[in-house]
Design a protein around this motif. Structure first.
Motif, PDB file in Angstrom:
ATOM      1  N   ASP A  65       0.850  -1.184   0.000  1.00 22.10           N
ATOM      2  CA  ASP A  65       0.000   0.000   0.000  1.00 22.10           C
ATOM      3  C   ASP A  65       0.895   1.247   0.000  1.00 22.10           C
ATOM      4  O   ASP A  65       1.868   1.319   0.759  1.00 22.10           O
ATOM      5  CB  ASP A  65      -0.892   0.028   1.251  1.00 22.10           C
ATOM      6  CG  ASP A  65      -1.959  -1.049   1.222  1.00 22.10           C
ATOM      7  OD1 ASP A  65      -1.968  -1.832   0.258  1.00 22.10           O
ATOM      8  OD2 ASP A  65      -2.760  -1.113   2.164  1.00 22.10           O
ATOM      9  N   THR A 318      -7.728   6.051   6.729  1.00 20.80           N
ATOM     10  CA  THR A 318      -8.353   5.342   5.607  1.00 20.80           C
ATOM     11  C   THR A 318      -8.522   3.848   5.857  1.00 20.80           C
ATOM     12  O   THR A 318      -8.886   3.109   4.938  1.00 20.80           O
ATOM     13  CB  THR A 318      -7.515   5.543   4.329  1.00 20.80           C
ATOM     14  OG1 THR A 318      -6.212   4.944   4.512  1.00 20.80           O
ATOM     15  CG2 THR A 318      -7.347   7.018   4.010  1.00 20.80           C
ATOM     16  N   ARG A 322     -10.339   1.158   3.267  1.00 24.35           N
ATOM     17  CA  ARG A 322      -9.530   0.135   2.609  1.00 24.35           C
ATOM     18  C   ARG A 322     -10.000  -1.273   2.971  1.00 24.35           C
ATOM     19  O   ARG A 322      -9.968  -2.191   2.140  1.00 24.35           O
ATOM     20  CB  ARG A 322      -8.056   0.332   2.944  1.00 24.35           C
ATOM     21  CG  ARG A 322      -7.469   1.576   2.282  1.00 24.35           C
ATOM     22  CD  ARG A 322      -5.995   1.730   2.523  1.00 24.35           C
ATOM     23  NE  ARG A 322      -5.678   2.163   3.887  1.00 24.35           N
ATOM     24  CZ  ARG A 322      -4.863   1.544   4.711  1.00 24.35           C
ATOM     25  NH1 ARG A 322      -4.261   0.411   4.340  1.00 24.35           N
ATOM     26  NH2 ARG A 322      -4.616   2.011   5.913  1.00 24.35           N
ATOM     27  N   ASP A 360      -7.069  -9.104   3.371  1.00 22.13           N
ATOM     28  CA  ASP A 360      -6.083  -8.515   2.467  1.00 22.13           C
ATOM     29  C   ASP A 360      -5.232  -9.575   1.784  1.00 22.13           C
ATOM     30  O   ASP A 360      -4.254  -9.256   1.099  1.00 22.13           O
ATOM     31  CB  ASP A 360      -5.200  -7.502   3.204  1.00 22.13           C
ATOM     32  CG  ASP A 360      -4.451  -8.111   4.377  1.00 22.13           C
ATOM     33  OD1 ASP A 360      -4.807  -9.228   4.808  1.00 22.13           O
ATOM     34  OD2 ASP A 360      -3.508  -7.459   4.877  1.00 22.13           O
ATOM     35  N   LEU A 430      -3.782  -3.926  -2.645  1.00 19.88           N
ATOM     36  CA  LEU A 430      -4.814  -2.900  -2.736  1.00 19.88           C
ATOM     37  C   LEU A 430      -4.733  -2.110  -4.038  1.00 19.88           C
ATOM     38  O   LEU A 430      -5.748  -1.712  -4.604  1.00 19.88           O
ATOM     39  CB  LEU A 430      -4.700  -1.943  -1.546  1.00 19.88           C
ATOM     40  CG  LEU A 430      -5.762  -0.844  -1.467  1.00 19.88           C
ATOM     41  CD1 LEU A 430      -7.085  -1.433  -0.999  1.00 19.88           C
ATOM     42  CD2 LEU A 430      -5.323   0.273  -0.522  1.00 19.88           C
TER      43      LEU A 430
END
Length: 458
Positions: A65, A318, A322, A360, A430
């Motif tokens: 990220d 964020t 996310r 993730d 991401l």
């Protein structure tokens, strides 16, 4: 406010699945070798070929990220001042690290927070600040990253491993057996590997029953919630990571979080709050908790720098946005996998009690029909089509307990070994586009189908 992320409905998913399905029967009729299937083979290692008719991933699986522009600018301004050391602030001012600690504590719901140079340091301090003595046993997951037994060794403890199951979490039944078999064990360190959380209520009850201190490794579970709280609250303290492949990225970094004033005070001093520097913290107890600690405790100099904290702070804002994006992509990917090859795989299931997950990455258990040879062929097919997929049980994988020669398992761990031998792992960066995850799904499915057809396995 934290809201549970709901799994999207099928109508909300991508329609790309229909474009890539092809039957095992069709493959079997044309498949003489791996290359026979391919219309335009290009030689590659392990006899796997690249085919223009097959899906191919073109993005880097190791893409972390990015640091938001706000963090980049904050880091630049900080470097202009040269004040990278957390305690180099004027009286009455708060350092960037102190502000970061405050924001992490608020997000996770803890009273105290100390930022460190790594999550490994935080794990080590979890043990040292809760009374672990040299040579004492620490029960922990047999499936985790090598940093966990390393932290136990660093703290002077002796790791005793507890089986992990096909949901990739610690076995509560085996934990009970190990607590009974090791009455001299006073610490249990639970690792939420890949964000997957075991039955923490049952684990807490067992620890209380056997007089063991419960600690939580939340390196992978920032944003994951157990019941109405963030992970980490069932234990006496927990550790969070900001290493590059975690939900917040400072390259290296970690945070020790707790509601226990004694643990927080010890952590601050051992991390490097010598003399009266604890007074420059915001998220530690008052001076009465420190007493003679700056004299009695060593200074390991394992503080987080202002530079690392500067790039972390805007990422905290964020997190929930996310998480939602990660989860939506994960559920879309899993739906495609289950629709096409669901008879050949077992997806790890969430433990009841997890109210928000952070997906993730994706983990897949290949069913026993896959032999060792077939698993390797599947991995080779994936990598030949641009998707490096890792096997947890690979002989070089740092998540395989057989590779922890510095803290070897003394007892057999057959349940964990079986899971590791068939569990594959893939990150979900991401910064990829949604179309890239269509490619990921297609590569996984097609690679699996090729191998199954080659071996005439239904």
């Amino acid at each position: 406010e934290h809201k549970a992320i709901k799994r999207p409905t099928p109508t909300e998913q991508s329609t790309h699945t229909s474009k890539m399905k092809f039957s095992l029967l069709t493959l079997a009729t044309v498949l003489i070798s791996a290359d026979a299937l391919l219309s335009n083979p290009v030689s590659s290692k392990a006899g796997v070929a690249k085919d223009v008719d097959r899906a191919y991933v073109t993005r880097d699986i190791k893409t972390p990220d990015p640091v938001p522009v706000e963090g980049q600018q904050a880091a630049l301004e900080l470097m202009k001042t040269g004040r990278l050391y957390r305690y180099n602030v004027k009286a009455g001012e708060d350092s960037v690290v102190s502000l970061c600690e405050e924001e992490i504590a608020k997000y996770t719901g803890f009273d105290y927070c100390v930022a460190l140079n790594s999550c490994g340091s935080a794990l080590m301090l979890l043990l040292k600040t809760t009374g672990l003595e040299h040579g004492q046993k620490v029960l922990s997951n047999a499936f985790t990253f090598g940093a966990v037994p390393s932290a136990i060794e660093h703290a002077g403890g002796k790791a005793v491993y507890v089986e992990s199951n096909m949901d990739h979490v610690i076995s509560v039944a085996d934990l009970e057996k190990k607590l009974i078999a090791n009455p001299d064990c006073n610490h249990v360190l639970i690792s939420h590997m890949r964000g997957k959380v075991a039955d923490m209520t049952a684990i807490k009850n067992l620890c209380d029953e056997h007089g063991a201190v419960l600690l939580e490794d939340c390196a992978h579970s920032l944003g994951v919630r157990w019941g109405d709280k963030h992970t980490g609250h069932m234990g006496k303290a927990c550790a969070v990571s900001s290493q590059s492949y975690k939900m917040i990225n400072s390259g290296e970094g970690g945070f020790l979080l707790t509601n226990d004033a004694e643990i927080a005070a010890q952590t601050a001093v051992i991390a490097g709050a010598y003399e009266g520097l604890a007074g420059k913290h915001k998220m530690v107890p008052g001076p009465e908790a420190f007493g003679t600690k700056p004299v009695d405790l060593p200074n390991y100099s394992i503080r987080m720098s202002n530079l690392a904290a500067a790039v972390v702070r805007p990422q905290i804002k964020t997190l929930d946005e996310r998480i939602e994006k990660y989860n939506n992509r994960y559920y879309a990917l899993v739906e495609k996998l289950e629709a096409a090859v669901g008879d050949h795989i077992i997806m790890p299931q969430l433990t009841p009690g997890v109210t928000q997950m952070v997906h993730d990455s994706v983990q897949i258990n290949l069913k026993p029909k896959f032999t060792e040879e077939m698993i390797q062929e599947f991995l080779d097919e994936c990598i030949a089509h641009g998707l490096p997929v890792e096997l947890f049980g690979h002989k070089s994988n740092a998540r395989n307990f057989v590779n922890w020669g510095f803290a070897p398992a003394e007892d057999p761990l057959p349940e964990t070994a079986d899971m590791l031998s068939r569990a594959v792992d893939c990150r979900m960066p991401l910064m990829w586009d949604d179309e890239d995850f269509d490619d990921m799904a297609n590569v996984l499915i097609e690679s699996m189908q090729v191998v199954l057809a080659k071996h005439n396995v239904e």
